[in-house]
Design a protein around this motif. Structure first.
Motif, PDB file in Angstrom:
ATOM      1  N   MET A  27     -44.889  35.334 -50.326  1.00  7.19           N
ATOM      2  CA  MET A  27     -43.674  35.661 -51.080  1.00  7.19           C
ATOM      3  C   MET A  27     -42.433  35.178 -50.342  1.00  7.19           C
ATOM      4  O   MET A  27     -41.430  35.861 -50.240  1.00  7.19           O
ATOM      5  CB  MET A  27     -43.607  37.169 -51.332  1.00  7.19           C
ATOM      6  N   GLY A  28     -42.516  33.955 -49.820  1.00  7.27           N
ATOM      7  CA  GLY A  28     -41.406  33.414 -49.052  1.00  7.27           C
ATOM      8  C   GLY A  28     -41.669  33.562 -47.566  1.00  7.27           C
ATOM      9  O   GLY A  28     -42.818  33.595 -47.125  1.00  7.27           O
ATOM     10  N   GLN A  91     -40.343  42.506 -55.237  1.00 10.42           N
ATOM     11  CA  GLN A  91     -39.623  42.297 -53.989  1.00 10.42           C
ATOM     12  C   GLN A  91     -39.282  40.844 -53.691  1.00 10.42           C
ATOM     13  O   GLN A  91     -38.749  40.541 -52.630  1.00 10.42           O
ATOM     14  CB  GLN A  91     -40.452  42.888 -52.838  1.00 10.42           C
ATOM     15  N   HIS A  92     -39.594  39.935 -54.590  1.00  6.69           N
ATOM     16  CA  HIS A  92     -39.130  38.554 -54.414  1.00  6.69           C
ATOM     17  C   HIS A  92     -38.888  37.964 -55.801  1.00  6.69           C
ATOM     18  O   HIS A  92     -39.044  38.645 -56.812  1.00  6.69           O
ATOM     19  CB  HIS A  92     -40.122  37.731 -53.598  1.00  6.69           C
ATOM     20  N   THR A  93     -38.463  36.728 -55.844  1.00  6.01           N
ATOM     21  CA  THR A  93     -38.122  36.092 -57.121  1.00  6.01           C
ATOM     22  C   THR A  93     -39.168  35.029 -57.449  1.00  6.01           C
ATOM     23  O   THR A  93     -39.055  33.876 -57.000  1.00  6.01           O
ATOM     24  CB  THR A  93     -36.721  35.455 -57.046  1.00  6.01           C
ATOM     25  N   TYR A 103     -42.819  28.269 -48.562  1.00  5.68           N
ATOM     26  CA  TYR A 103     -42.272  29.515 -49.113  1.00  5.68           C
ATOM     27  C   TYR A 103     -42.737  29.778 -50.545  1.00  5.68           C
ATOM     28  O   TYR A 103     -42.153  30.591 -51.254  1.00  5.68           O
ATOM     29  CB  TYR A 103     -40.749  29.481 -49.055  1.00  5.68           C
ATOM     30  N   SER A 105     -44.539  31.225 -53.760  1.00  6.07           N
ATOM     31  CA  SER A 105     -45.081  32.517 -54.190  1.00  6.07           C
ATOM     32  C   SER A 105     -46.546  32.307 -54.574  1.00  6.07           C
ATOM     33  O   SER A 105     -46.853  31.451 -55.407  1.00  6.07           O
ATOM     34  CB  SER A 105     -44.287  33.041 -55.395  1.00  6.07           C
ATOM     35  N   LYS A 229     -34.767  42.474 -50.245  1.00  5.84           N
ATOM     36  CA  LYS A 229     -35.278  41.603 -51.315  1.00  5.84           C
ATOM     37  C   LYS A 229     -35.502  40.231 -50.727  1.00  5.84           C
ATOM     38  O   LYS A 229     -34.611  39.647 -50.114  1.00  5.84           O
ATOM     39  CB  LYS A 229     -34.276  41.519 -52.475  1.00  5.84           C
ATOM     40  N   LEU A 230     -36.715  39.692 -50.899  1.00  6.12           N
ATOM     41  CA  LEU A 230     -37.008  38.346 -50.406  1.00  6.12           C
ATOM     42  C   LEU A 230     -36.568  37.314 -51.428  1.00  6.12           C
ATOM     43  O   LEU A 230     -36.546  37.583 -52.604  1.00  6.12           O
ATOM     44  CB  LEU A 230     -38.501  38.221 -50.129  1.00  6.12           C
TER      45      LEU A 230
END
Length: 230
Positions: A27-28, A91-93, A103, A105, A229-230
């Motif tokens: 997730m990054g 928690q991530h985009t 990075y 996802s 937030k990632l």
């Protein structure tokens, strides 16, 4: 490695954790991801590394096509794989293209049951976001442990807490496998539920003065309106 006297082992680490399961997620940047999941109740151990590429034995400087991942051992009686994935997507985009391949996802499922759960959670997330996710799905093949300096990165930024835990666990492998160390790595970054943190603080193997250092770091993030937030 000579075993530690049981009296020196954090109370959290003396708990037996039968039938643990493994999740491997990307997730990054893996520094924040390890801290985030380390503070989740039911997550027992965390480690960071690389997966998903075609080359053997990657390092941080020679990643090639590998992705930064966090690998978790968790107690399914306390937190399910589906609940971990819900936290993962919150928690991530996952709707944006990553700025670098490392990075990306991604979900690396370990068995057909995890694959089924992951596809369902992705479907639900896409419905909620009204957008196609960029999250990749891969069958888990291999995990390459990242260099020691990347493990528990948030904790390594707070020497007073780090040094006390390293006295308990001078061996890096034991240090990284400690449930208490995983939890502190999250708490020192201000991540986690305050009520759980206060309940667990005495079981983390820290002296009272160092507990106060950890508490100050946790509360500083809360008072500063910190939102992870990632």
């Amino acid at each position: 490695m000579k075993p530690l006297p049981e009296t020196k082992i954090p109370a959290m680490d003396q708990v037996l954790y039968p039938n643990l399961q493994t999740a491997t997620l990307a997730m990054g940047c893996f520094w924040g991801a390890e801290a985030y999941f380390g503070a989740v109740g039911g997550v027992v151990r965390t480690r960071v590394g690389f997966a998903g590429g075609t080359t053997e034995n990657p390092t941080y400087r020679t990643l090639a096509d590998h992705i930064e991942v966090v690998q978790l051992e968790f107690n399914p009686k306390e937190v399910t794989y589906g609940q971990l994935l819900e936290r993962f997507f919150n928690q991530h985009t996952p709707t944006k293209e990553p700025r670098k391949r490392q990075y990306t996802s991604a979900i690396f499922f370990h068995n057909p049951e995890q694959e089924e759960v992951a596809r369902q959670v992705i479907k639900e997330a896409e419905g909620r976001l009204q957008e196609k996710l960029k999250t990749e799905m891969h069958s888990y093949k291999a995990f390459y442990l990242a260099e020691e300096r990347h493990q528990k990165w948030k904790l390594r930024r707070v020497p007073e807490v780090l040094q006390e835990l390293q006295k308990i666990y001078p061996d890096p492998e034991a240090f990284n496998n400690s449930p208490a160390v995983a939890r502190v790595n999250g708490y020192v970054a201000g991540i986690g539920e305050k009520e759980r943190f206060m309940e667990e603080m005495g079981s983390l193997g820290l002296s009272y003065p160092v507990q106060q250092v950890l508490l100050a770091h946790f509360l500083a993030q809360e008072l500063g309106g910190f939102s992870f937030k990632l």
